[in-house]
Design a protein around this motif. Structure first.
Motif: not given
Length: 244
Positions: A108-122
């Motif tokens: 879950w933590r990594r998915l949240r990190e990936l979302f921020l990396e890929l979409r520019g918003i957390g």
């Protein structure tokens, strides 16, 4: 205010039915199933048959387990949706960095990190995040039983253990011991809230997608102009989100 935009990709289009699917699962499967069991318990509670009391207890256990199963199902649907979305974004936007594989296997933590990396918003910036974070804890608790997730869930959602956390002598005193998952009783309204959080998230993601279209049809421009006046949340143009 500068409107936040991200780089659109096919993964955004593929989420069009996600919210509808979750709402349909709630309305057409979860609610009717729970209502059938509740009606059965109501009939048993009014029965004069000697075995009715035992059957009523068994039916209560079945109802509680059914709601836990639905809680896990809701979380599983949401997680599959999110992982699929992140895989699609990674494949389209950063195809040679191994991020798609991380979206498949990350926690879950990594998915949240990936979302921020890929979409520019957390994910944390979305109003629905608080409920989605609790849903993650619920999924872990229903899947694995007692443990850290269940303990944290009890801190955030003590109402899931109505008969355990409230001491009979003092309704305001909460027990210090983490309650066992087997005694968790998820209210239907809480399942509704979890589903609503998923629906809201995908609705917000669709709004960002529409704002991010470079050449908008006049009808879309008009719809967005109206939506901006009605929405309770607008993502900021720059994100300084820190993943917990």
């Amino acid at each position: 205010m500068t409107i936040f935009r991200w780089q659109n990709c096919h993964a955004d289009v593929a989420t069009a039915m996600h919210g509808i699917s979750v709402q349909s699962f709630l309305d057409d499967v979860i609610v009717p199933s729970i209502q059938v069991l509740e009606e059965k318990m109501h009939i048993l509670s009014r029965s004069d048959e000697p075995a009715a009391a035992f059957a009523l207890s068994d039916a209560g256990d079945v109802l509680r387990e059914t709601k836990m199963a639905f809680g896990l199902s809701i979380q599983s649907i949401w997680e599959r949706q999110l992982r699929g979305y992140l895989r699609g974004c990674a494949a389209a936007l950063r195809p040679h960095e191994g991020l798609a594989a991380q979206a498949e296997k990350g926690n879950w933590r990594r998915l949240r990190e990936l979302f921020l990396e890929l979409r520019g918003i957390g994910l944390e910036a979305f109003p629905s995040f608080s409920e989605l974070d609790k849903l993650h804890l619920l999924g872990n608790a229903c899947r694995h039983g007692d443990g850290p997730s269940a303990t944290e869930l009890a801190r955030h959602c003590p109402e899931l253990w109505p008969d355990y956390l409230l001491a009979p002598a003092n309704a305001n005193q909460v027990t210090a011991t983490a309650p066992p998952v087997e005694l968790m009783d998820i209210p239907l309204d809480r399942l509704r809230l979890f589903c609503a959080a998923i629906v809201t998230f995908w609705d917000d993601a669709e709004y960002i997608y529409n704002e991010s279209i470079e050449r908008k049809h006049p009808s879309l421009e008009a719809r967005l102009a109206q939506e901006r006046t009605q929405r309770s949340w607008w993502p900021a143009a720059a994100s300084d989100e820190v993943v917990r």
